[in-house]
Scaffold this motif. Structure first.
Motif, PDB file in Angstrom:
ATOM      1  N   ILE A   8      -6.113  -1.029  -1.410  1.00  0.00           N
ATOM      2  CA  ILE A   8      -5.378  -2.280  -1.248  1.00  0.00           C
ATOM      3  C   ILE A   8      -3.874  -2.035  -1.242  1.00  0.00           C
ATOM      4  O   ILE A   8      -3.131  -2.638  -0.488  1.00  0.00           O
ATOM      5  CB  ILE A   8      -5.760  -3.262  -2.374  1.00  0.00           C
ATOM      6  CG1 ILE A   8      -7.238  -3.643  -2.248  1.00  0.00           C
ATOM      7  CG2 ILE A   8      -4.898  -4.509  -2.328  1.00  0.00           C
ATOM      8  CD1 ILE A   8      -7.770  -4.429  -3.425  1.00  0.00           C
ATOM      9  N   GLY A   9      -3.415  -1.116  -2.086  1.00  0.00           N
ATOM     10  CA  GLY A   9      -1.978  -0.963  -2.266  1.00  0.00           C
ATOM     11  C   GLY A   9      -1.283  -0.119  -1.221  1.00  0.00           C
ATOM     12  O   GLY A   9      -0.073  -0.225  -1.068  1.00  0.00           O
ATOM     13  N   HIS A  10      -2.022   0.724  -0.509  1.00  0.00           N
ATOM     14  CA  HIS A  10      -1.389   1.663   0.404  1.00  0.00           C
ATOM     15  C   HIS A  10      -2.054   1.601   1.773  1.00  0.00           C
ATOM     16  O   HIS A  10      -2.883   2.459   2.109  1.00  0.00           O
ATOM     17  CB  HIS A  10      -1.455   3.087  -0.158  1.00  0.00           C
ATOM     18  CG  HIS A  10      -0.773   3.225  -1.487  1.00  0.00           C
ATOM     19  ND1 HIS A  10       0.591   3.314  -1.617  1.00  0.00           N
ATOM     20  CD2 HIS A  10      -1.280   3.250  -2.744  1.00  0.00           C
ATOM     21  CE1 HIS A  10       0.912   3.413  -2.905  1.00  0.00           C
ATOM     22  NE2 HIS A  10      -0.198   3.369  -3.603  1.00  0.00           N
ATOM     23  N   ASP A  30       6.331 -11.749  16.358  1.00  0.00           N
ATOM     24  CA  ASP A  30       6.268 -11.950  14.901  1.00  0.00           C
ATOM     25  C   ASP A  30       4.895 -11.557  14.333  1.00  0.00           C
ATOM     26  O   ASP A  30       4.249 -12.321  13.628  1.00  0.00           O
ATOM     27  CB  ASP A  30       6.582 -13.404  14.562  1.00  0.00           C
ATOM     28  CG  ASP A  30       6.884 -13.603  13.080  1.00  0.00           C
ATOM     29  OD1 ASP A  30       7.399 -12.667  12.435  1.00  0.00           O
ATOM     30  OD2 ASP A  30       6.582 -14.705  12.565  1.00  0.00           O
ATOM     31  N   ILE A  31       4.465 -10.337  14.629  1.00  0.00           N
ATOM     32  CA  ILE A  31       3.162  -9.858  14.169  1.00  0.00           C
ATOM     33  C   ILE A  31       3.313  -9.138  12.830  1.00  0.00           C
ATOM     34  O   ILE A  31       4.074  -8.179  12.702  1.00  0.00           O
ATOM     35  CB  ILE A  31       2.539  -8.883  15.188  1.00  0.00           C
ATOM     36  CG1 ILE A  31       2.355  -9.560  16.544  1.00  0.00           C
ATOM     37  CG2 ILE A  31       1.219  -8.339  14.655  1.00  0.00           C
ATOM     38  CD1 ILE A  31       1.354 -10.668  16.562  1.00  0.00           C
ATOM     39  N   SER A  32       2.574  -9.602  11.834  1.00  0.00           N
ATOM     40  CA  SER A  32       2.482  -8.924  10.544  1.00  0.00           C
ATOM     41  C   SER A  32       1.018  -8.611  10.275  1.00  0.00           C
ATOM     42  O   SER A  32       0.162  -9.501  10.374  1.00  0.00           O
ATOM     43  CB  SER A  32       3.056  -9.797   9.422  1.00  0.00           C
ATOM     44  OG  SER A  32       4.453  -9.966   9.576  1.00  0.00           O
ATOM     45  N   LEU A  33       0.750  -7.358   9.952  1.00  0.00           N
ATOM     46  CA  LEU A  33      -0.642  -6.915   9.835  1.00  0.00           C
ATOM     47  C   LEU A  33      -0.712  -5.664   8.979  1.00  0.00           C
ATOM     48  O   LEU A  33       0.072  -4.733   9.169  1.00  0.00           O
ATOM     49  CB  LEU A  33      -1.201  -6.618  11.233  1.00  0.00           C
ATOM     50  CG  LEU A  33      -2.618  -6.053  11.334  1.00  0.00           C
ATOM     51  CD1 LEU A  33      -3.639  -7.098  10.924  1.00  0.00           C
ATOM     52  CD2 LEU A  33      -2.886  -5.566  12.759  1.00  0.00           C
ATOM     53  N   ASP A  34      -1.641  -5.639   8.034  1.00  0.00           N
ATOM     54  CA  ASP A  34      -1.917  -4.452   7.232  1.00  0.00           C
ATOM     55  C   ASP A  34      -3.304  -3.920   7.579  1.00  0.00           C
ATOM     56  O   ASP A  34      -4.249  -4.691   7.739  1.00  0.00           O
ATOM     57  CB  ASP A  34      -1.885  -4.767   5.739  1.00  0.00           C
ATOM     58  CG  ASP A  34      -0.470  -4.870   5.199  1.00  0.00           C
ATOM     59  OD1 ASP A  34       0.486  -4.705   5.986  1.00  0.00           O
ATOM     60  OD2 ASP A  34      -0.318  -5.137   3.991  1.00  0.00           O
ATOM     61  N   VAL A  35      -3.414  -2.604   7.685  1.00  0.00           N
ATOM     62  CA  VAL A  35      -4.704  -1.945   7.908  1.00  0.00           C
ATOM     63  C   VAL A  35      -5.002  -1.081   6.685  1.00  0.00           C
ATOM     64  O   VAL A  35      -4.355  -0.057   6.480  1.00  0.00           O
ATOM     65  CB  VAL A  35      -4.677  -1.070   9.175  1.00  0.00           C
ATOM     66  CG1 VAL A  35      -6.009  -0.352   9.352  1.00  0.00           C
ATOM     67  CG2 VAL A  35      -4.344  -1.909  10.403  1.00  0.00           C
TER      68      VAL A  35
END
Length: 260
Positions: A8-10, A30-35
């Motif tokens: 979750i953190g990295h 304005d795309i924000s996304l975490d994988v």
């Protein structure tokens, strides 16, 4: 529990308020996304939605006009040429058109996945170190093609060629795999096989996969999570298990703008 916290953190990829345009046309807005680590993400949306552009930003093939991209802890836009080359060696990229050398054998095409780590040019299978040859055969075996290792790639079916391309990517020992419409030119049976292989690799090796797809059914059957773009905007981001084909089809009601 410690491993969950790390996941979750990295994130292996983080896009923060990313924008990109070409010739005055906004492609991503304005795309924000975490994988997270170990996740298979299906990236869906109509042609022109910006899927291919997003993947190329992650790999440093494009530079964002605004916002930031972090890939495996590096910002591709600010990397030196050497650091960018090193980063790309850690990121596998599977293309729609396979990118193989047809006159060479499946084995030699797989071995070419190691060229970024070798100093001298290589000519022929036996010019590669024995350890690499063994690993290349092992990866061909993982995609079900060890028995075709000496066959010219231009004599293989489209699905077999894409499986060779996946094996070549595996030889890089990637920490992240980006796949840009990898089954767009394949028949349904070959498509399912290629996606099942990518899914299995993600699960067994703990490699995050971001795979752009047009086919809604494949996305729902394969992915942990579905991210949808339309007109360069992120319009949906949910676990695949929570979605229906009907909800995803709504994304395609209005065609997106820009390059894909």
């Amino acid at each position: 529990m410690a491993e969950e916290t790390a996941v979750i953190g990295h994130p292996v990829v983080r896009l923060s308020e990313v924008g990109k345009g070409f010739d005055g046309t906004t492609v991503l807005d304005d795309i924000s996304l975490d994988v997270p680590q170990r996740q298979f993400i299906a990236l869906v949306g109509p042609s022109g939605a910006g899927k291919s552009t997003l993947l190329r930003l992650v790999n440093g093939m494009h530079v964002p006009d605004s916002g930031t991209v972090a890939t495996l802890g590096e910002n591709p836009a600010t990397c030196s040429r050497g650091r960018l080359r090193a980063l790309r060696a850690r990121v596998g990229f599977v293309f729609q058109q396979f990118g193989l050398v047809g006159r060479l054998s499946a084995l030699e095409n797989v071995l070419m996945g190691s060229l970024a780590t070798l100093r001298l040019p290589r000519y022929g299978v036996m010019s590669y170190p024995r350890a690499l040859r063994i690993r290349a055969v092992e990866h061909l075996d993982r995609v079900g093609l060890a028995d075709r290792r000496f066959q010219r790639c231009d004599t293989l079916s489209g699905g077999q060629q894409q499986r060779v391309a996946v094996a070549r990517t595996l030889l890089q020992s990637p920490e992240l795999i980006l796949a840009d419409e990898p089954v767009a030119s394949l028949d349904p049976a070959a498509s399912v096989l290629v996606l099942d292989i990518l899914r299995r690799i993600s699960a067994e090796d703990g490699i995050s996969v971001v795979c752009s797809l047009h086919q809604i059914e494949y996305a729902l059957a394969t992915a942990d999570r579905v991210v949808a773009l339309r007109g360069g905007r992120l319009v949906l981001d949910e676990p695949a298990a929570d979605l229906t084909a009907g909800r995803l089809r709504e994304i395609y009601d209005t065609a997106g703008d820009g390059d894909d």
